[in-house]
Design a protein around this motif. Sequence first.
Motif, PDB file in Angstrom:
ATOM      1  N   GLY A  65       2.191  -5.278  -8.286  1.00 41.38           N
ATOM      2  CA  GLY A  65       2.280  -5.057  -6.837  1.00 41.38           C
ATOM      3  C   GLY A  65       2.867  -3.700  -6.498  1.00 41.38           C
ATOM      4  N   ALA A  66       3.906  -3.306  -7.232  1.00 45.10           N
ATOM      5  CA  ALA A  66       4.508  -1.988  -6.997  1.00 45.10           C
ATOM      6  C   ALA A  66       3.517  -0.869  -7.309  1.00 45.10           C
ATOM      7  CB  ALA A  66       5.769  -1.833  -7.841  1.00 45.10           C
ATOM      8  N   TYR A  67       2.733  -1.040  -8.358  1.00 48.03           N
ATOM      9  CA  TYR A  67       1.750  -0.022  -8.704  1.00 48.03           C
ATOM     10  C   TYR A  67       0.656   0.076  -7.636  1.00 48.03           C
ATOM     11  CZ  TYR A  67      -1.633   2.684 -11.344  1.00 48.03           C
ATOM     12  OH  TYR A  67      -2.515   3.649 -11.740  1.00 48.03           O
ATOM     13  N   VAL A  68       0.240  -1.056  -7.085  1.00 45.39           N
ATOM     14  CA  VAL A  68      -0.769  -1.041  -6.023  1.00 45.39           C
ATOM     15  C   VAL A  68      -0.233  -0.316  -4.797  1.00 45.39           C
ATOM     16  CG1 VAL A  68      -1.980  -2.527  -4.380  1.00 45.39           C
ATOM     17  CG2 VAL A  68      -2.029  -3.070  -6.805  1.00 45.39           C
ATOM     18  N   VAL A  69       1.008  -0.598  -4.423  1.00 49.24           N
ATOM     19  CA  VAL A  69       1.600   0.079  -3.269  1.00 49.24           C
ATOM     20  C   VAL A  69       1.705   1.574  -3.534  1.00 49.24           C
ATOM     21  CG1 VAL A  69       3.730   0.315  -1.915  1.00 49.24           C
ATOM     22  CG2 VAL A  69       2.819  -1.950  -2.428  1.00 49.24           C
ATOM     23  N   TYR A  70       2.104   1.972  -4.748  1.00 50.74           N
ATOM     24  CA  TYR A  70       2.193   3.387  -5.112  1.00 50.74           C
ATOM     25  C   TYR A  70       0.831   4.070  -4.971  1.00 50.74           C
ATOM     26  CZ  TYR A  70       2.269   7.435  -8.197  1.00 50.74           C
ATOM     27  OH  TYR A  70       2.121   8.680  -8.721  1.00 50.74           O
ATOM     28  N   GLU A  71      -0.213   3.439  -5.491  1.00 53.14           N
ATOM     29  CA  GLU A  71      -1.549   4.033  -5.401  1.00 53.14           C
ATOM     30  C   GLU A  71      -2.023   4.131  -3.957  1.00 53.14           C
ATOM     31  OE1 GLU A  71      -3.626   5.451  -7.626  1.00 53.14           O
ATOM     32  OE2 GLU A  71      -2.064   5.265  -9.144  1.00 53.14           O
ATOM     33  N   LEU A  72      -1.744   3.106  -3.146  1.00 50.95           N
ATOM     34  CA  LEU A  72      -2.156   3.163  -1.746  1.00 50.95           C
ATOM     35  C   LEU A  72      -1.448   4.295  -1.007  1.00 50.95           C
ATOM     36  CD1 LEU A  72      -2.327  -0.622  -0.807  1.00 50.95           C
ATOM     37  CD2 LEU A  72      -4.239   0.987  -0.952  1.00 50.95           C
ATOM     38  N   VAL A  73      -0.157   4.486  -1.270  1.00 53.12           N
ATOM     39  CA  VAL A  73       0.584   5.581  -0.633  1.00 53.12           C
ATOM     40  C   VAL A  73       0.048   6.914  -1.119  1.00 53.12           C
ATOM     41  CG1 VAL A  73       2.846   6.699  -0.496  1.00 53.12           C
ATOM     42  CG2 VAL A  73       2.643   4.233  -0.165  1.00 53.12           C
ATOM     43  N   LYS A  74      -0.260   7.015  -2.409  1.00 52.17           N
ATOM     44  CA  LYS A  74      -0.783   8.265  -2.960  1.00 52.17           C
ATOM     45  C   LYS A  74      -2.144   8.609  -2.356  1.00 52.17           C
ATOM     46  CE  LYS A  74      -2.319   8.701  -7.256  1.00 52.17           C
ATOM     47  NZ  LYS A  74      -2.354   8.721  -8.721  1.00 52.17           N
ATOM     48  N   TRP A  75      -3.007   7.620  -2.162  1.00 55.53           N
ATOM     49  CA  TRP A  75      -4.311   7.887  -1.556  1.00 55.53           C
ATOM     50  C   TRP A  75      -4.203   8.128  -0.054  1.00 55.53           C
ATOM     51  CZ3 TRP A  75      -7.278   3.244  -4.075  1.00 55.53           C
ATOM     52  CH2 TRP A  75      -7.534   3.536  -5.417  1.00 55.53           C
ATOM     53  N   GLY A  76      -3.227   7.506   0.585  1.00 51.97           N
ATOM     54  CA  GLY A  76      -3.090   7.647   2.028  1.00 51.97           C
ATOM     55  C   GLY A  76      -2.460   8.968   2.446  1.00 51.97           C
ATOM     56  N   CYS A  77      -1.689   9.565   1.576  1.00 54.16           N
ATOM     57  CA  CYS A  77      -1.033  10.836   1.883  1.00 54.16           C
ATOM     58  C   CYS A  77      -1.418  11.881   0.837  1.00 54.16           C
ATOM     59  CB  CYS A  77       0.494  10.666   1.877  1.00 54.16           C
ATOM     60  SG  CYS A  77       1.085   9.400   3.003  1.00 54.16           S
ATOM     61  N   PRO A  78      -2.601  12.467   0.975  1.00 53.05           N
ATOM     62  CA  PRO A  78      -3.040  13.451  -0.039  1.00 53.05           C
ATOM     63  C   PRO A  78      -2.177  14.697   0.002  1.00 53.05           C
ATOM     64  CG  PRO A  78      -4.578  13.384   1.777  1.00 53.05           C
ATOM     65  CD  PRO A  78      -3.566  12.299   2.018  1.00 53.05           C
ATOM     66  N   LYS A  79      -2.122  15.411  -1.129  1.00 54.04           N
ATOM     67  CA  LYS A  79      -1.367  16.659  -1.209  1.00 54.04           C
ATOM     68  C   LYS A  79      -2.070  17.731  -0.369  1.00 54.04           C
ATOM     69  CE  LYS A  79       0.578  16.048  -5.788  1.00 54.04           C
ATOM     70  NZ  LYS A  79       0.645  16.597  -7.140  1.00 54.04           N
ATOM     71  N   LYS A  80      -1.259  18.567   0.258  1.00 55.73           N
ATOM     72  CA  LYS A  80      -1.833  19.662   1.042  1.00 55.73           C
ATOM     73  C   LYS A  80      -2.017  20.869   0.140  1.00 55.73           C
ATOM     74  CE  LYS A  80      -0.084  17.971   5.296  1.00 55.73           C
ATOM     75  NZ  LYS A  80       0.508  18.146   6.544  1.00 55.73           N
TER      76      LYS A  80
END
Length: 81
Positions: A65-80
Motif C-alpha cells: 500500500g505504501a508503495y502504491v501511494v508513493y507511485e501515485l504521488v510520483k506520477w501526480g507530481c512530475p519533476k519540472k
Amino acid sequence: MNRNIFALQRIARRTFSSSGRRLENHVPQKQKRFQENDGMPIHLKGGVSDSLLYRATMGITVLGGAYVVYELVKWGCPKKA
C-alpha cells in the motif's frame, strides 16, 4: 496370463487397504480447540505458525500500500525540467 493379473490385483488391493502404521485422528482435538470461546480470533488459534503468517501478510500488505501511494504521488507530481 490371468494368474498374473489376479496376483497383481491382489497385491494392489493389499497395498492400498492396509497400512504399516496407524494414523491417529486429530480432528476432534482441533475442532474442540477452534470452537472454544476464548476471545482469540479464529485466524490466530493455530499457534505460532498462524501468527507468523498473519504478521507476514499484514507486513506485505502495508508495504504494498505504501508503495502504491508513493507511485501515485510520483506520477501526480512530475519533476519540472
